[in-house]
Design an enzyme around this catalytic site. Structure first.
Site, short mmCIF file in Angstrom:
data_model
loop_
_atom_site.label_atom_id
_atom_site.label_comp_id
_atom_site.label_asym_id
_atom_site.label_seq_id
_atom_site.Cartn_x
_atom_site.Cartn_y
_atom_site.Cartn_z
N CYS A 70 29.71 8.94 19.86
CA CYS A 70 30.81 9.44 19.05
C CYS A 70 31.30 8.33 18.12
CB CYS A 70 31.95 9.89 19.95
SG CYS A 70 32.44 8.61 21.11
N CYS A 104 32.84 5.28 19.69
CA CYS A 104 31.92 4.35 20.34
C CYS A 104 31.31 3.41 19.31
CB CYS A 104 30.80 5.11 21.05
SG CYS A 104 31.37 6.55 21.94
#
Lengths: 78, 320
Positions: free
Chosen positions: A11, A14
């Protein structure tokens, strides 16, 4: 040289976490190997349910969001 | 306080664009401006407020609340926790594995996953201000009930047979609790980040929902729905459920469509199940769940939900 793993399914948060860590490590002049762990089973294996998580030398030091600058510094200097 | 948005829509439609109030275009534009401003305002405010309380509602906490409780109780707890926990379908898999690993029955796990996308604070508040609190209570009550029944059915039909083998082998050991910065500043920073992230993720669904609602409101004659989706048409309910399966939106995006349909005299049961089917039975969510549950299990699960929604639809149409 420290091995750092960023746990997360890929995502945006991250990626942000990984970028921030690399940037701060560069600023501190510290060499690190940064690895992204995207496999859910492996992430859960670290006991992390809320991603992103950060693992330094196989120890989970952070979970549940993008760590701030201070936190990254303290993780890197451990 | 919500007259403000109606006022804004009045100004845009009649003063700035100079549209004749009786025209279809004026009705659509008015609907669009009012709903866009109101929904995005409420969306941001509620996500921000919920963001301040995140540490109470983290999935790690939910796992602790459910762990080791008697089975019958877990369904109720799971749907209520599912309703109050902010949820992103991207965390379905960690949540699923985390629950199963803690020995929480698959029924409670699935009950949580059914209720969570359908019912949340954002949808409830927006629904309440748009279609009224009475209907909202019906929506919430039904959603919770379907979640409980769905969870129970998963246990009765031994859904665990369909869980991928690797899930059972994962040993997480100690779950790491996220360390939250619980100072006011830390909470506000996080809450603002949540607003940006969630609105960034769902705005398109909400926008499309409002556009569809506005189009229906302004350009589809009431007689169209009276003919095709009126209370006398027994096929309207199953068709609404079937239509909702390939369509996907989040709970907020589907509200303007429901609003427009109710305005056109479509019966409440039919609208309710269309909403639920669009939100709860969705291909993206099932693709994610496929990582932990085999296809056959997912087909059973979707069929059960569709059946439950059809019953709910008939029930409410009959009660109306």
């Amino acid at each position: 040289m420290k091995t750092i793993k960023v746990l997360g399914s890929g995502c945006k948060k991250c990626q942000q976490t990984a970028e921030n860590i690399q940037q701060i490590a560069d600023e501190m002049g510290q060499e690190i190997t940064l690895e992204k762990v995207t496999d859910t089973a492996e992430i859960m294996g670290y006991g992390v349910m809320s991603t992103p998580g950060v693992v330094v030398e196989e120890k989970v030091l952070h979970a549940g969001g993008v760590p701030d600058k201070e936190k990254i510094k303290s993780m890197l200097s451990q | 306080m919500f007259e403000l948005f109606t006022l804004l829509a009045n100004v845009v439609t009649y003063d700035i664009l100079q549209l004749a109030p009786s025209s279809g275009l004026a009705k659509s534009v008015h609907f669009f401006v009012e709903d866009t401003s109101k929904i995005f305002f409420l969306l941001s405010v509620i996500i921000f407020v919920m963001g301040l309380f995140r540490s109470l509602l983290a999935p790690e906490k939910v796992r602790l609340y459910l762990e080791g409780k008697p089975k019958g109780l877990t369904y109720f707890l799971a749907v209520i926790l599912g309703a109050v926990t902010p949820f992103c379908s991207c965390s379905s898999v960690p949540l699923f594995i985390g629950f199963i690993e803690a020995g929480i029955p698959i029924g409670a796990t699935m009950a949580f996953l059914i209720a969570s996308p359908m019912i949340n604070e954002v949808a409830v508040v927006i629904l309440g201000t748009i279609i009224g609190w009475e209907l909202t209570a019906v929506y919430v009550g039904t959603g919770l009930l379907v979640g409980i029944l769905g969870g129970w059915a998963c246990d009765v039909f031994k859904m665990e047979r369909f869980v991928e083998d690797y899930v059972w082998k994962i040993r997480t050991g100690q779950i790491v609790m996220p360390a939250y910065d619980n100072s006011l500043k830390g909470r506000m920073t996080f809450a603002w980040g949540e607003v940006k992230e969630i609105v960034g993720r769902i705005w398109l669904y909400v926008f499309i929902g409002i556009a569809v609602g506005a189009g229906l409101h302004g350009f589809v004659p009431t007689t169209f729905f009276a003919d095709y989706a009126g209370p006398d048409n027994l096929f309207a309910v199953p068709l609404a459920v079937l239509a909702g399966i390939p369509l996907y939106s989040n709970a907020t995006g589907v509200i303007p469509v429901a609003e427009a349909l109710l305005g056109k005299g479509v019966p409440i049961g039919t609208v309710l199940v269309l909403m639920m089917s669009v939100v709860a039975i969705s291909i993206p969510e099932f693709v994610i769940l496929r990582k932990v549950i085999r296809l056959q299990g997912l087909v059973y699960f979707a069929s059960f939900l569709a059946l439950a929604f059809i019953c709910v639809g008939y029930l409410f149409n009959a009660l109306q």
